[in-house]
Motif scaffolding. Sequence first.
Motif, PDB file in Angstrom:
ATOM      1  N   LEU A 105      68.217  17.763  17.363  1.00 60.74           N
ATOM      2  CA  LEU A 105      69.177  18.545  16.264  1.00 60.74           C
ATOM      3  C   LEU A 105      67.910  19.433  15.366  1.00 60.74           C
ATOM      4  O   LEU A 105      68.695  20.645  15.038  1.00 60.74           O
ATOM      5  CB  LEU A 105      69.595  17.272  15.126  1.00 60.74           C
ATOM      6  CG  LEU A 105      70.801  16.744  15.870  1.00 60.74           C
ATOM      7  CD1 LEU A 105      71.122  15.701  14.363  1.00 60.74           C
ATOM      8  CD2 LEU A 105      71.953  17.567  15.977  1.00 60.74           C
ATOM      9  N   VAL A 106      66.813  18.953  15.156  1.00 55.83           N
ATOM     10  CA  VAL A 106      66.108  20.217  14.566  1.00 55.83           C
ATOM     11  C   VAL A 106      65.734  21.381  15.409  1.00 55.83           C
ATOM     12  O   VAL A 106      65.729  22.404  14.784  1.00 55.83           O
ATOM     13  CB  VAL A 106      64.528  19.384  14.296  1.00 55.83           C
ATOM     14  CG1 VAL A 106      63.631  20.414  13.727  1.00 55.83           C
ATOM     15  CG2 VAL A 106      64.703  18.393  13.143  1.00 55.83           C
TER      16      VAL A 106
ATOM     17  N   THR B 264      73.858  29.548  16.130  1.00 62.28           N
ATOM     18  CA  THR B 264      75.180  28.861  16.360  1.00 62.28           C
ATOM     19  C   THR B 264      76.261  29.639  17.186  1.00 62.28           C
ATOM     20  O   THR B 264      76.483  30.900  16.966  1.00 62.28           O
ATOM     21  CB  THR B 264      75.852  28.172  15.025  1.00 62.28           C
ATOM     22  OG1 THR B 264      76.059  29.443  14.146  1.00 62.28           O
ATOM     23  CG2 THR B 264      74.785  27.420  14.453  1.00 62.28           C
TER      24      THR B 264
ATOM     25  N   LEU C 198      67.893  22.193  17.623  1.00 60.62           N
ATOM     26  CA  LEU C 198      68.955  23.233  17.575  1.00 60.62           C
ATOM     27  C   LEU C 198      69.233  24.031  16.272  1.00 60.62           C
ATOM     28  O   LEU C 198      69.968  25.165  16.438  1.00 60.62           O
ATOM     29  CB  LEU C 198      70.040  22.262  17.931  1.00 60.62           C
ATOM     30  CG  LEU C 198      70.150  21.887  19.282  1.00 60.62           C
ATOM     31  CD1 LEU C 198      71.044  20.668  19.763  1.00 60.62           C
ATOM     32  CD2 LEU C 198      70.465  23.127  20.442  1.00 60.62           C
ATOM     33  N   SER C 199      68.694  23.574  15.338  1.00 64.23           N
ATOM     34  CA  SER C 199      69.083  24.341  13.888  1.00 64.23           C
ATOM     35  C   SER C 199      68.143  25.563  14.141  1.00 64.23           C
ATOM     36  O   SER C 199      68.663  26.480  13.253  1.00 64.23           O
ATOM     37  CB  SER C 199      68.337  23.429  12.776  1.00 64.23           C
ATOM     38  OG  SER C 199      66.862  23.492  13.022  1.00 64.23           O
ATOM     39  N   PHE C 200      67.078  25.876  14.997  1.00 63.25           N
ATOM     40  CA  PHE C 200      66.504  27.145  15.006  1.00 63.25           C
ATOM     41  C   PHE C 200      67.313  28.346  15.933  1.00 63.25           C
ATOM     42  O   PHE C 200      66.688  29.371  16.007  1.00 63.25           O
ATOM     43  CB  PHE C 200      65.102  26.841  15.316  1.00 63.25           C
ATOM     44  CG  PHE C 200      64.472  26.196  14.282  1.00 63.25           C
ATOM     45  CD1 PHE C 200      64.063  26.721  13.147  1.00 63.25           C
ATOM     46  CD2 PHE C 200      64.019  24.996  14.757  1.00 63.25           C
ATOM     47  CE1 PHE C 200      63.173  26.222  12.222  1.00 63.25           C
ATOM     48  CE2 PHE C 200      62.866  24.229  13.772  1.00 63.25           C
ATOM     49  CZ  PHE C 200      62.628  25.065  12.423  1.00 63.25           C
ATOM     50  N   THR C 201      68.421  27.623  16.577  1.00 58.69           N
ATOM     51  CA  THR C 201      69.089  28.420  17.725  1.00 58.69           C
ATOM     52  C   THR C 201      70.300  28.936  16.762  1.00 58.69           C
ATOM     53  O   THR C 201      70.952  28.306  16.148  1.00 58.69           O
ATOM     54  CB  THR C 201      69.259  27.930  18.849  1.00 58.69           C
ATOM     55  OG1 THR C 201      70.216  26.670  18.544  1.00 58.69           O
ATOM     56  CG2 THR C 201      68.270  27.323  19.483  1.00 58.69           C
TER      57      THR C 201
ATOM     58  N   TYR D  25      80.692  13.045  12.639  1.00 61.99           N
ATOM     59  CA  TYR D  25      80.281  14.166  12.889  1.00 61.99           C
ATOM     60  C   TYR D  25      79.971  14.416  14.451  1.00 61.99           C
ATOM     61  O   TYR D  25      80.299  15.712  14.988  1.00 61.99           O
ATOM     62  CB  TYR D  25      78.929  14.414  12.297  1.00 61.99           C
ATOM     63  CG  TYR D  25      78.322  15.746  12.485  1.00 61.99           C
ATOM     64  CD1 TYR D  25      79.081  16.807  11.635  1.00 61.99           C
ATOM     65  CD2 TYR D  25      77.295  16.126  12.829  1.00 61.99           C
ATOM     66  CE1 TYR D  25      78.506  17.938  11.673  1.00 61.99           C
ATOM     67  CE2 TYR D  25      76.568  17.572  12.820  1.00 61.99           C
ATOM     68  CZ  TYR D  25      77.290  18.355  12.339  1.00 61.99           C
ATOM     69  OH  TYR D  25      76.956  19.560  12.443  1.00 61.99           O
TER      70      TYR D  25
ATOM     71  N   GLN E 211      81.693  21.162  18.394  1.00 66.68           N
ATOM     72  CA  GLN E 211      80.301  21.659  18.400  1.00 66.68           C
ATOM     73  C   GLN E 211      79.795  21.881  19.762  1.00 66.68           C
ATOM     74  O   GLN E 211      80.432  21.615  20.731  1.00 66.68           O
ATOM     75  CB  GLN E 211      79.567  20.804  17.466  1.00 66.68           C
ATOM     76  CG  GLN E 211      79.316  19.314  17.812  1.00 66.68           C
ATOM     77  CD  GLN E 211      78.916  18.443  17.043  1.00 66.68           C
ATOM     78  OE1 GLN E 211      77.699  18.565  16.507  1.00 66.68           O
ATOM     79  NE2 GLN E 211      79.324  17.375  16.659  1.00 66.68           N
ATOM     80  N   THR E 212      78.740  22.410  19.773  1.00 65.40           N
ATOM     81  CA  THR E 212      77.993  22.469  21.288  1.00 65.40           C
ATOM     82  C   THR E 212      77.743  21.118  21.667  1.00 65.40           C
ATOM     83  O   THR E 212      77.552  20.215  21.294  1.00 65.40           O
ATOM     84  CB  THR E 212      76.813  23.385  21.005  1.00 65.40           C
ATOM     85  OG1 THR E 212      75.839  22.587  20.472  1.00 65.40           O
ATOM     86  CG2 THR E 212      76.820  24.672  20.435  1.00 65.40           C
TER      87      THR E 212
ATOM     88  N   ARG F 194      74.372  19.553  20.619  1.00 61.67           N
ATOM     89  CA  ARG F 194      74.561  19.012  19.211  1.00 61.67           C
ATOM     90  C   ARG F 194      75.087  17.879  19.441  1.00 61.67           C
ATOM     91  O   ARG F 194      74.752  16.752  18.914  1.00 61.67           O
ATOM     92  CB  ARG F 194      75.145  20.069  18.650  1.00 61.67           C
ATOM     93  CG  ARG F 194      74.857  19.704  16.960  1.00 61.67           C
ATOM     94  CD  ARG F 194      75.306  20.832  16.086  1.00 61.67           C
ATOM     95  NE  ARG F 194      74.794  22.041  16.310  1.00 61.67           N
ATOM     96  CZ  ARG F 194      73.587  22.394  15.831  1.00 61.67           C
ATOM     97  NH1 ARG F 194      73.005  21.587  14.993  1.00 61.67           N
ATOM     98  NH2 ARG F 194      73.077  23.676  16.011  1.00 61.67           N
TER      99      ARG F 194
END
Length: 161
Positions: free
Chosen positions: A148-149, A156, A151-154, A83, A88-89, A92
């Motif tokens: 990671l958590v 994509t 970044l999940s709020f930003t 992964y 990806q960014t 991430r």
Amino acid sequence: MDTTTSRRVPLVMGIAVFVLLLDQATKYWAESALTGRAPIPVLGEFLQLRLLYNPGAAFSIGAGSTWVFTIVAAVAVVLLARYGLQPQTKLRAAALAMMLGGATTHLLDRLFRPPGFARGHVVDFIDYNGWFVGNVADIALVCGAILLVLLSFTPTKQPAS
């Protein structure tokens, strides 16, 4: 391999190898400096250096099932590498690389440290107020997971090519 993926390889592998080398170097230091010593206060009792060999997972859970953690660590390394190298960014990819480095060094401990192959104990030496004792790999794993958590709020974005 597309160009985006090929650009992630040095980033991901560089961070993962750095975490692995730093973790193993600090474990070597801990074994040479802390063996047979009482805990050394760093910030009073809140943060101390104390050498432990952990046969289990966090909080020594599953101490009798070390081989299970070896398998879990091996699967985690494969999945994180796969992964982490996907497009990806950069942030991430960096978070996954920190987790990859931590999982890899824990896998190496499980495979090659006493008491034997696939049953090795992880060297822990950073005592957090008696709550738990960890190491640099644990710090990298937690920081990578938190990142990671977050970044999940930003929103994509498409990775830069």
